[in-house]
Enzyme design. Sequence first.
Site, short mmCIF file in Angstrom:
data_model
loop_
_atom_site.label_atom_id
_atom_site.label_comp_id
_atom_site.label_asym_id
_atom_site.label_seq_id
_atom_site.Cartn_x
_atom_site.Cartn_y
_atom_site.Cartn_z
N ASP A 38 0.90 -1.02 0.02
CA ASP A 38 -0.05 -0.04 -0.06
C ASP A 38 1.01 1.28 0.18
O ASP A 38 0.71 2.30 0.60
CB ASP A 38 -0.89 0.18 1.35
CG ASP A 38 -1.54 -1.51 1.40
OD1 ASP A 38 -1.83 -1.97 0.69
OD2 ASP A 38 -1.76 -1.72 2.67
N GLU A 208 -10.94 -0.88 -3.40
CA GLU A 208 -10.23 -0.29 -2.30
C GLU A 208 -9.05 0.57 -3.05
O GLU A 208 -8.99 0.57 -4.18
CB GLU A 208 -9.60 -1.16 -1.30
CG GLU A 208 -8.56 -2.25 -1.92
CD GLU A 208 -8.25 -3.28 -1.12
OE1 GLU A 208 -9.14 -3.71 0.05
OE2 GLU A 208 -7.40 -4.15 -1.09
#
Length: 326
Positions: A38, A208
């Site tokens: 991420d 997401e």
Amino acid sequence: MKRVLYFLLIFCFKTIAQTTVSGQAINNNPIFKGWYADPEAIIFDKTYWVYPTFSAPYEDQVFMDAFSSKDLTHWKKHPRVLDTSAVKWAKKALWAPSIIKNKNKYFLFFGANDIQNDNEPGGIGVAVASKPEGPYKDYLGKPLVDKFYNGAQPIDQFVFKDKDGQFYLIYGGWRHCNIAKLKPDFTGFVPFEDKTVFKEITPENYVEGPFMFIKDNKYYFMWSEGGWTGPDYCVAYAIADSPMGPFKRIGKILEQDNKIATGAGHHSVIKTPDSDAYYIVYHRRPLTETNGNSRETCIEEMHFDENSFIKPVVITKEGVKPHLIK
């Protein structure tokens, strides 16, 4: 002595040969060692920074490291820029940092505790520091977002600064994405004209990992699709005239290559201030790994076609050439 010098020369030659071929860095992905995911990349004062999730079981995700580089190829680790000792309400699952500078302070937005409903403590928090490398301390003493709005789990936050100086929080898991106007001091939100605070901007196939940037006065909205532990994890995008959308999905631009790595996704984008070079920073899973948390941070160049659509990104082991910001 001559023999020692000979072997030193051979070693140096091999090192150089392994590092560059015709000026192109080789085997530069992942960009730093360790399991990290991420990644949010940003430039502060001619220095590249990457703030990733420490990829481990949720109970072990109690801190965040950062990495800095002057040239995109040599990275310095800044350990534990934030940990749960500085955020009393956060116990685990520190996820997906988003960093931004505002009024000479650095604000690190993060998700914590992986809450599953409105009754669990946790959500999206904010930490603040006077330097990019921290140390970061809890800014509010509580989460900024601690409830599910429009079905969006309060994770995967991204802070976007518009052309007019307005800051937005764009976030959401569980296949829903919200946008909200941040107060100038980041202590809360400013309602929209219709008095709502969180507006849903979820595009088709969104899962997401939202990210947004502006190019040629257009808003490029990007997100991750598929399951984060699976080979179908990827990045898609849309383009609109406003950060509010509407965002019509154009297609995938980053996905696995089963000859290189699997599960390529949850990314960020940086543009160098001294050129038109764009880079996408993302995580992927080595072919040798089956553990969902075995994710590494990588970088590639990102290009556009003559109509300003994003070309599919080719994932590589080579990574990118060094780029010093002038």
